[in-house]
Design a protein around this motif. Sequence first.
Motif, mmCIF file in Angstrom:
data_model
loop_
_atom_site.group_PDB
_atom_site.id
_atom_site.type_symbol
_atom_site.label_atom_id
_atom_site.label_comp_id
_atom_site.label_asym_id
_atom_site.label_seq_id
_atom_site.Cartn_x
_atom_site.Cartn_y
_atom_site.Cartn_z
ATOM 1 N N GLU A 1 51.605 40.666 38.617
ATOM 2 C CA GLU A 1 52.689 41.040 37.711
ATOM 3 C C GLU A 1 53.431 39.785 37.264
ATOM 4 N N ILE A 2 53.679 39.694 35.935
ATOM 5 C CA ILE A 2 54.375 38.551 35.363
ATOM 6 C C ILE A 2 55.605 39.051 34.629
ATOM 7 N N ASP A 3 56.763 38.534 34.991
ATOM 8 C CA ASP A 3 58.032 38.943 34.377
ATOM 9 C C ASP A 3 58.772 37.692 33.919
ATOM 10 N N LYS A 4 59.128 37.649 32.620
ATOM 11 C CA LYS A 4 59.784 36.482 32.035
ATOM 12 C C LYS A 4 58.971 35.212 32.265
ATOM 13 N N GLY A 5 57.651 35.359 32.220
ATOM 14 C CA GLY A 5 56.761 34.222 32.347
ATOM 15 C C GLY A 5 56.505 33.758 33.764
ATOM 16 N N ILE A 6 57.059 34.463 34.778
ATOM 17 C CA ILE A 6 56.939 34.069 36.179
ATOM 18 C C ILE A 6 56.123 35.104 36.945
ATOM 19 N N VAL A 7 55.227 34.649 37.817
ATOM 20 C CA VAL A 7 54.473 35.562 38.682
ATOM 21 C C VAL A 7 55.430 36.119 39.734
ATOM 22 N N THR A 8 55.696 37.438 39.650
ATOM 23 C CA THR A 8 56.696 38.041 40.540
ATOM 24 C C THR A 8 56.110 38.972 41.581
ATOM 25 N N ASP A 9 54.860 39.377 41.434
ATOM 26 C CA ASP A 9 54.271 40.290 42.415
ATOM 27 C C ASP A 9 52.761 40.202 42.340
ATOM 28 N N LEU A 10 52.119 40.399 43.482
ATOM 29 C CA LEU A 10 50.666 40.400 43.587
ATOM 30 C C LEU A 10 50.260 41.471 44.592
ATOM 31 N N GLY A 11 49.112 42.047 44.402
ATOM 32 C CA GLY A 11 48.649 43.050 45.357
ATOM 33 C C GLY A 11 47.148 43.200 45.317
ATOM 34 N N VAL A 12 46.600 43.710 46.406
ATOM 35 C CA VAL A 12 45.161 43.933 46.494
ATOM 36 C C VAL A 12 44.921 45.273 47.181
ATOM 37 N N SER A 13 43.926 46.042 46.724
ATOM 38 C CA SER A 13 43.684 47.382 47.247
ATOM 39 C C SER A 13 42.760 47.395 48.455
ATOM 40 N N VAL A 14 42.372 46.213 48.932
ATOM 41 C CA VAL A 14 41.548 46.137 50.146
ATOM 42 C C VAL A 14 42.159 45.113 51.088
ATOM 43 N N VAL B 1 45.075 45.173 31.230
ATOM 44 C CA VAL B 1 46.473 44.753 31.093
ATOM 45 C C VAL B 1 47.367 45.963 30.873
ATOM 46 N N LYS B 2 48.473 46.019 31.619
ATOM 47 C CA LYS B 2 49.506 47.020 31.391
ATOM 48 C C LYS B 2 50.729 46.298 30.852
ATOM 49 N N THR B 3 51.206 46.714 29.665
ATOM 50 C CA THR B 3 52.329 46.016 29.052
ATOM 51 C C THR B 3 53.027 46.912 28.041
ATOM 52 N N ASN B 4 54.316 46.643 27.819
ATOM 53 C CA ASN B 4 55.071 47.315 26.770
ATOM 54 C C ASN B 4 55.185 46.447 25.524
ATOM 55 N N ALA B 5 54.573 45.276 25.535
ATOM 56 C CA ALA B 5 54.635 44.375 24.391
ATOM 57 C C ALA B 5 53.895 44.982 23.204
ATOM 58 N N PHE C 1 45.222 43.487 35.842
ATOM 59 C CA PHE C 1 44.404 44.133 36.863
ATOM 60 C C PHE C 1 42.995 43.577 36.772
ATOM 61 N N ARG C 2 42.457 43.201 37.927
ATOM 62 C CA ARG C 2 41.092 42.658 37.960
ATOM 63 C C ARG C 2 40.292 43.437 38.984
ATOM 64 N N ASN C 3 39.229 44.091 38.539
ATOM 65 C CA ASN C 3 38.361 44.851 39.438
ATOM 66 C C ASN C 3 37.304 43.956 40.060
ATOM 67 N N PHE C 4 36.934 44.295 41.283
ATOM 68 C CA PHE C 4 35.793 43.647 41.930
ATOM 69 C C PHE C 4 35.044 44.711 42.701
ATOM 70 N N SER C 5 33.999 44.347 43.393
ATOM 71 C CA SER C 5 33.067 45.335 43.950
ATOM 72 C C SER C 5 33.727 46.330 44.894
ATOM 73 N N ASN C 6 34.749 45.894 45.654
ATOM 74 C CA ASN C 6 35.352 46.768 46.665
ATOM 75 C C ASN C 6 36.763 47.244 46.331
ATOM 76 N N GLY C 7 37.267 46.910 45.159
ATOM 77 C CA GLY C 7 38.631 47.341 44.873
ATOM 78 C C GLY C 7 39.218 46.681 43.645
ATOM 79 N N GLN C 8 40.520 46.468 43.691
ATOM 80 C CA GLN C 8 41.246 45.951 42.538
ATOM 81 C C GLN C 8 42.394 45.056 42.982
ATOM 82 N N VAL C 9 42.651 44.025 42.214
ATOM 83 C CA VAL C 9 43.767 43.115 42.451
ATOM 84 C C VAL C 9 44.682 43.170 41.234
#
Length: 334
Positions: A274-287, A186-190, A263-271
């Motif tokens: 991002e949650i802002d104000k309680g809402i899912v605002t962005d998603l990404g995958v490295s593969v 988890v990356k957060t400023n909280a 951030f969630r790691n798996f065998s071939n990369g990372q997913v």
Amino acid sequence: MRHIKRLYCTHRHVAKSVCISKCTDIFTNLALEDWLYQNRDFTHSHLLMFWRNEPCVVIGRHQNPWLECNFAALPCIENGVKLARRNSGGGTVYHDLENLNLTFFTGRSEYSRRSNLEVISRSLKNSFNIETKINEREDLCIKQSKISGTASKLGRTSAYHHCTLLINSNKTNLSLALRNILDCEVKTNASVSVRSKIMNLSEVIPDVTVEGVMKAILLEYASKEIEIIEEIDENHFPGVGKIREMFESDSWRFLRTPKFTLFRNFSNGQVFMEIDKGIVTDLGVSVHVDDVSASFQHLLGKRFSKLVLDEFELVVEGLQHSKIGRISCNKSLK
């Protein structure tokens, strides 16, 4: 308990009073505390408020509820554990009826956490012969175990310091309620709570009671005026209902959470998600996977919840292969 002889004096004369809330609802008690802070003048008078709550988890003003507690399990613990966000900083605490809460209201210039904790420490020593110490974080401890957490709010002219006092709280429920179930980086400023070893006073004196501890603190605080508050309503505290609605609202408890990324790691990369104000605002995958957009799109713009987290984990489990792929939130979904 209307009048108690003065046994102890501060360095300068101030009028001191005590109020005891008979309410056990966390949102109402937080509203009363906030109402007193906003509407009373503590420049020349001090107030000590005693209060207790039915089981609940209370996070600090700048904390993340999804990181601080076992949010999915709270409704299932005993008859349900409420989640609240208070108006002060500090870490997360668990309340039940065997946990005594104290709020010390003073003028800004008289604010002193240590002085307040010393009142409690002396009362435990004088009435129960319990030796306590105040650590560098200004928690009250018996040996290496914490019996009281602490937090505060400072205004321009007034301030309050509130603390918990573990007397005979259900430590099993406490542990279950405060367990972090997120298996992610988890990356957060909280603000993040510092986990500590805890102890109930009943582990030292088995027959200790909340009422007995309250009486001991009253003797040490030495107020001549004690008010029992039976009803916290508009007749006695105009505007308190609106404050309570704010504390109970999802917008206060959840949507004020500082932005964070899982951030969630798996065998071939990372997913990541991002949650802002309680809402899912962005998603990404490295593969790269076929139909990445279709895999993630349904989560964008959703309120973050245990269900969304489970769906996110299912997507991670299905990811394979290796190229760069990424999607970003459609602004209209926010």
